[in-house]
Design a protein around this motif. Structure first.
Motif, PDB file in Angstrom:
ATOM      1  N   MET A  39      -6.671   9.861  -5.660  1.00  9.00           N
ATOM      2  CA  MET A  39      -6.221  11.227  -5.909  1.00  9.00           C
ATOM      3  C   MET A  39      -7.232  11.993  -6.763  1.00  9.00           C
ATOM      4  O   MET A  39      -7.533  13.157  -6.501  1.00  9.00           O
ATOM      5  CB  MET A  39      -4.851  11.204  -6.575  1.00  9.00           C
ATOM      6  N   ASN A  40      -7.790  11.337  -7.777  1.00 10.70           N
ATOM      7  CA  ASN A  40      -8.789  11.989  -8.624  1.00 10.70           C
ATOM      8  C   ASN A  40     -10.031  12.379  -7.826  1.00 10.70           C
ATOM      9  O   ASN A  40     -10.591  13.469  -8.007  1.00 10.70           O
ATOM     10  CB  ASN A  40      -9.180  11.083  -9.789  1.00 10.70           C
ATOM     11  N   ARG A  41     -10.460  11.494  -6.947  1.00  7.41           N
ATOM     12  CA  ARG A  41     -11.649  11.794  -6.134  1.00  7.41           C
ATOM     13  C   ARG A  41     -11.393  12.964  -5.191  1.00  7.41           C
ATOM     14  O   ARG A  41     -12.258  13.829  -5.004  1.00  7.41           O
ATOM     15  CB  ARG A  41     -12.057  10.558  -5.330  1.00  7.41           C
ATOM     16  N   LEU A  42     -10.218  12.982  -4.576  1.00  8.64           N
ATOM     17  CA  LEU A  42      -9.886  14.072  -3.651  1.00  8.64           C
ATOM     18  C   LEU A  42      -9.772  15.398  -4.389  1.00  8.64           C
ATOM     19  O   LEU A  42     -10.193  16.444  -3.878  1.00  8.64           O
ATOM     20  CB  LEU A  42      -8.600  13.749  -2.905  1.00  8.64           C
ATOM     21  N   GLU A  43      -9.207  15.358  -5.591  1.00  3.39           N
ATOM     22  CA  GLU A  43      -9.112  16.586  -6.399  1.00  3.39           C
ATOM     23  C   GLU A  43     -10.496  17.134  -6.720  1.00  3.39           C
ATOM     24  O   GLU A  43     -10.725  18.348  -6.680  1.00  3.39           O
ATOM     25  CB  GLU A  43      -8.330  16.301  -7.677  1.00  3.39           C
ATOM     26  N   LYS A  44     -11.448  16.244  -7.019  1.00  2.00           N
ATOM     27  CA  LYS A  44     -12.815  16.699  -7.320  1.00  2.00           C
ATOM     28  C   LYS A  44     -13.467  17.341  -6.099  1.00  2.00           C
ATOM     29  O   LYS A  44     -14.313  18.232  -6.237  1.00  2.00           O
ATOM     30  CB  LYS A  44     -13.650  15.526  -7.821  1.00  2.00           C
ATOM     31  N   LEU A  99     -15.162   9.435   3.645  1.00  2.00           N
ATOM     32  CA  LEU A  99     -16.280   8.742   3.003  1.00  2.00           C
ATOM     33  C   LEU A  99     -16.056   8.593   1.504  1.00  2.00           C
ATOM     34  O   LEU A  99     -16.499   7.616   0.893  1.00  2.00           O
ATOM     35  CB  LEU A  99     -17.590   9.487   3.276  1.00  2.00           C
ATOM     36  N   GLU A 100     -15.334   9.542   0.910  1.00  2.00           N
ATOM     37  CA  GLU A 100     -15.107   9.511  -0.537  1.00  2.00           C
ATOM     38  C   GLU A 100     -14.192   8.366  -0.960  1.00  2.00           C
ATOM     39  O   GLU A 100     -14.356   7.807  -2.042  1.00  2.00           O
ATOM     40  CB  GLU A 100     -14.521  10.849  -0.993  1.00  2.00           C
ATOM     41  N   ILE A 101     -13.217   8.003  -0.133  1.00  2.00           N
ATOM     42  CA  ILE A 101     -12.263   6.963  -0.556  1.00  2.00           C
ATOM     43  C   ILE A 101     -12.393   5.676   0.260  1.00  2.00           C
ATOM     44  O   ILE A 101     -11.569   4.764   0.133  1.00  2.00           O
ATOM     45  CB  ILE A 101     -10.809   7.476  -0.492  1.00  2.00           C
ATOM     46  N   ALA A 102     -13.438   5.575   1.088  1.00  2.00           N
ATOM     47  CA  ALA A 102     -13.572   4.419   1.981  1.00  2.00           C
ATOM     48  C   ALA A 102     -13.638   3.095   1.238  1.00  2.00           C
ATOM     49  O   ALA A 102     -13.167   2.068   1.743  1.00  2.00           O
ATOM     50  CB  ALA A 102     -14.814   4.583   2.858  1.00  2.00           C
ATOM     51  N   ASP A 103     -14.202   3.092   0.023  1.00  2.00           N
ATOM     52  CA  ASP A 103     -14.371   1.823  -0.687  1.00  2.00           C
ATOM     53  C   ASP A 103     -13.083   1.309  -1.309  1.00  2.00           C
ATOM     54  O   ASP A 103     -13.033   0.151  -1.748  1.00  2.00           O
ATOM     55  CB  ASP A 103     -15.455   1.965  -1.763  1.00  2.00           C
ATOM     56  N   ILE A 104     -12.030   2.139  -1.368  1.00  2.00           N
ATOM     57  CA  ILE A 104     -10.771   1.682  -1.978  1.00  2.00           C
ATOM     58  C   ILE A 104      -9.601   1.691  -0.997  1.00  2.00           C
ATOM     59  O   ILE A 104      -8.519   1.202  -1.323  1.00  2.00           O
ATOM     60  CB  ILE A 104     -10.404   2.521  -3.229  1.00  2.00           C
ATOM     61  N   ILE A 153      -9.794  18.864  -2.127  1.00  2.00           N
ATOM     62  CA  ILE A 153      -9.007  18.589  -0.924  1.00  2.00           C
ATOM     63  C   ILE A 153      -7.600  18.187  -1.343  1.00  2.00           C
ATOM     64  O   ILE A 153      -7.419  17.248  -2.122  1.00  2.00           O
ATOM     65  CB  ILE A 153      -9.663  17.470  -0.094  1.00  2.00           C
ATOM     66  N   ASN A 154      -6.605  18.913  -0.819  1.00  2.00           N
ATOM     67  CA  ASN A 154      -5.239  18.569  -1.190  1.00  2.00           C
ATOM     68  C   ASN A 154      -4.783  17.297  -0.479  1.00  2.00           C
ATOM     69  O   ASN A 154      -5.314  16.923   0.577  1.00  2.00           O
ATOM     70  CB  ASN A 154      -4.275  19.720  -0.891  1.00  2.00           C
ATOM     71  N   TYR A 155      -3.810  16.634  -1.044  1.00  2.00           N
ATOM     72  CA  TYR A 155      -3.331  15.358  -0.515  1.00  2.00           C
ATOM     73  C   TYR A 155      -1.845  15.241  -0.818  1.00  2.00           C
ATOM     74  O   TYR A 155      -1.293  15.954  -1.665  1.00  2.00           O
ATOM     75  CB  TYR A 155      -4.082  14.188  -1.177  1.00  2.00           C
ATOM     76  N   SER A 156      -1.197  14.302  -0.139  1.00  2.00           N
ATOM     77  CA  SER A 156       0.213  14.000  -0.379  1.00  2.00           C
ATOM     78  C   SER A 156       0.415  12.502  -0.176  1.00  2.00           C
ATOM     79  O   SER A 156      -0.109  11.932   0.787  1.00  2.00           O
ATOM     80  CB  SER A 156       1.124  14.761   0.587  1.00  2.00           C
ATOM     81  N   ASP A 211       0.842  -1.198   0.000  1.00  2.00           N
ATOM     82  CA  ASP A 211       0.000   0.000   0.000  1.00  2.00           C
ATOM     83  C   ASP A 211       0.878   1.250   0.000  1.00  2.00           C
ATOM     84  O   ASP A 211       1.986   1.255   0.555  1.00  2.00           O
ATOM     85  CB  ASP A 211      -0.872   0.066   1.262  1.00  2.00           C
ATOM     86  N   LEU A 212       0.347   2.320  -0.576  1.00  2.00           N
ATOM     87  CA  LEU A 212       0.954   3.633  -0.419  1.00  2.00           C
ATOM     88  C   LEU A 212       0.245   4.384   0.701  1.00  2.00           C
ATOM     89  O   LEU A 212      -0.957   4.201   0.917  1.00  2.00           O
ATOM     90  CB  LEU A 212       0.887   4.423  -1.721  1.00  2.00           C
ATOM     91  N   VAL A 213       1.012   5.218   1.410  1.00  2.00           N
ATOM     92  CA  VAL A 213       0.462   5.999   2.526  1.00  2.00           C
ATOM     93  C   VAL A 213       0.121   7.387   2.015  1.00  2.00           C
ATOM     94  O   VAL A 213       0.991   8.122   1.536  1.00  2.00           O
ATOM     95  CB  VAL A 213       1.461   6.092   3.689  1.00  2.00           C
ATOM     96  N   LEU A 214      -1.143   7.738   2.128  1.00  2.00           N
ATOM     97  CA  LEU A 214      -1.650   9.019   1.642  1.00  2.00           C
ATOM     98  C   LEU A 214      -2.209   9.790   2.821  1.00  2.00           C
ATOM     99  O   LEU A 214      -2.874   9.214   3.689  1.00  2.00           O
ATOM    100  CB  LEU A 214      -2.730   8.760   0.588  1.00  2.00           C
ATOM    101  N   ILE A 215      -1.934  11.092   2.873  1.00  2.00           N
ATOM    102  CA  ILE A 215      -2.566  11.933   3.877  1.00  2.00           C
ATOM    103  C   ILE A 215      -3.220  13.127   3.189  1.00  2.00           C
ATOM    104  O   ILE A 215      -2.809  13.531   2.106  1.00  2.00           O
ATOM    105  CB  ILE A 215      -1.587  12.414   4.970  1.00  2.00           C
ATOM    106  N   THR A 216      -4.252  13.671   3.836  1.00  2.00           N
ATOM    107  CA  THR A 216      -4.947  14.829   3.281  1.00  2.00           C
ATOM    108  C   THR A 216      -4.605  16.089   4.068  1.00  2.00           C
ATOM    109  O   THR A 216      -4.160  16.044   5.210  1.00  2.00           O
ATOM    110  CB  THR A 216      -6.476  14.631   3.292  1.00  2.00           C
ATOM    111  N   LYS A 217      -4.828  17.210   3.403  1.00  4.66           N
ATOM    112  CA  LYS A 217      -4.606  18.546   3.963  1.00  4.66           C
ATOM    113  C   LYS A 217      -3.173  18.692   4.461  1.00  4.66           C
ATOM    114  O   LYS A 217      -2.230  18.334   3.754  1.00  4.66           O
ATOM    115  CB  LYS A 217      -5.638  18.854   5.052  1.00  4.66           C
ATOM    116  N   TYR A 218      -3.025  19.216   5.693  1.00  3.16           N
ATOM    117  CA  TYR A 218      -1.712  19.531   6.256  1.00  3.16           C
ATOM    118  C   TYR A 218      -1.644  19.031   7.693  1.00  3.16           C
ATOM    119  O   TYR A 218      -2.680  18.911   8.362  1.00  3.16           O
ATOM    120  CB  TYR A 218      -1.461  21.047   6.226  1.00  3.16           C
ATOM    121  N   VAL A 219      -0.440  18.757   8.171  1.00  6.30           N
ATOM    122  CA  VAL A 219      -0.318  18.254   9.538  1.00  6.30           C
ATOM    123  C   VAL A 219      -0.499  19.390  10.543  1.00  6.30           C
ATOM    124  O   VAL A 219      -0.256  20.561  10.252  1.00  6.30           O
ATOM    125  CB  VAL A 219       1.037  17.557   9.773  1.00  6.30           C
ATOM    126  N   ALA A 220      -0.954  18.993  11.736  1.00  2.70           N
ATOM    127  CA  ALA A 220      -1.061  19.879  12.905  1.00  2.70           C
ATOM    128  C   ALA A 220      -2.013  21.056  12.704  1.00  2.70           C
ATOM    129  O   ALA A 220      -1.847  22.105  13.339  1.00  2.70           O
ATOM    130  CB  ALA A 220       0.317  20.396  13.334  1.00  2.70           C
TER     131      ALA A 220
END
Length: 332
Positions: free
Chosen positions: A279-284, A201-206, A287-290, A150-159
């Motif tokens: 990533m495509n779903r988050l862009e829609k 909720l947007e990425i829960a299925d994957i 919401i930024n991600y890394s 798996d790749l580790v993805l996080i959204t927005k910014y830390v802290a």
């Protein structure tokens, strides 16, 4: 608030859980965000949390923090119960402010307050809010589902949460250390960014696993994923997104944003062949991600790397830096 260590939880809490009920799918476990109980052919997801370490925005925190823990199960948070313990110096105007924030948070989430308790409590000097959130769904995601590859993805910014708490509760100290009023005001607005419900909720299925890093920050959240899943996380520290306001405020106070309250950041581990979909779903959603690393086989823990070189291995339990300062200020 300072959490018990994982070892203490295992010794004195997890050994006293009543009867074994076959409908409990996920009960109290280190790193898992919410309980899951089978009800017929569906899953009831529940979580409770107190808000004790913030002065401003208590009502907003009280709803959004627990909502996050339901959403990272892949289930919409719908019903909430709120207990407010009040010092005697909080009058109706103060309660109205708290409940207005509660109401606003509920409306944004599409949730309802269905019960709770409100009282004046002797021996406390600030509001303590404890909230339970409940949702029901056809499936669920766990913290413990991370898989090698798996790749580790996080959204927005830390802290984000930690920055907002510091800006709200340490404003005078920050200005005394040269942080401008403009920076502090911008940081206070991060309070609005602490929900991860939409993206979860947007990425829960994957996603194979999802987690909401709170006390102890991103590093503690990653450790909990690693330990719950019995895997190792290889994290590129250069890929971790930190806002300029966060850097300024944390540098001024000499603390580490990677070890500080991080509600607003979603941790997800996603199969490589699904990362582009995520990533495509988050862009829609806007919401930024890394993508900050990968899941590998090995002793549970974190490898922090930079330029291909291991800088540090992280294990154990991380004390939250913001909470440490907060308790020093308020004499606890």
């Amino acid at each position: 608030m300072v959490k018990l260590s994982n070892e203490a939880l295992r010794r004195v809490v997890f050994t006293n859980l009543g009867i074994a009920d076959p409908d409990i799918i996920i009960g109290p476990r280190v790193g898992e965000d919410a309980a899951v109980v089978r009800v017929g052919d569906k899953y009831l997801v529940m979580h409770t949390d107190p808000i004790t370490g913030a002065v401003e925005g208590v009502g907003w925190f009280a709803i959004n923090i627990v909502a996050n823990d339901i959403a990272v199960r892949g289930v919409k948070p719908r019903w909430f119960l709120l207990t407010l313990l009040l010092p005697r110096n909080v009058g109706e105007d103060g309660i109205r402010v708290i409940m207005s924030d509660v109401n606003r948070a509920l409306i944004e989430l599409g949730g309802s307050l269905v019960g709770g308790h409100t009282e004046y409590t002797p021996g406390i000097d600030r509001v303590i809010a404890s909230t339970t959130a409940i949702g029901i769904g056809n499936r669920y995601v766990t913290t413990s589902g991370a898989k090698p590859g798996d790749l580790v993805l996080i959204t927005k910014y830390v802290a984000l949460e930690g920055t907002a708490v510091l800006a709200n509760d340490f404003g005078e100290e920050l200005m005394g250390k040269g942080v401008s009023k403009e920076i502090i005001n911008r940081a206070r607005a991060f309070l609005r960014e602490i929900s991860v419900v939409k993206e979860a909720l947007e990425i829960a299925d994957i996603a194979n696993s999802m987690h909401d890093p709170t006390e102890g920050g991103l590093l503690q959240g990653l450790l909990e994923v690693a330990e719950a899943s019995n895997v190792r996380l290889r994290i590129n520290i250069d890929k971790i997104p930190i806002l300029p306001e966060t850097r300024l405020i944390f540098n001024a106070l000499g603390i580490d944003p990677l070890k500080s309250l991080s509600s607003g950041t979603l941790i997800a581990t996603v199969p490589r062949n699904q990362v582009e979909v995520a990533m495509n779903r988050l862009e829609k959603l806007g919401i930024n991600y890394s993508v900050i690393g990968e899941v590998v086989n090995g002793e549970p823990g974190i490898e922090l790397i930079s330029n291909g070189r291991v800088l540090e291995e992280v294990h154990g339990f991380i004390e939250d830096e913001v909470m440490r300062l907060w308790h020093l200020k308020y004499g606890e």
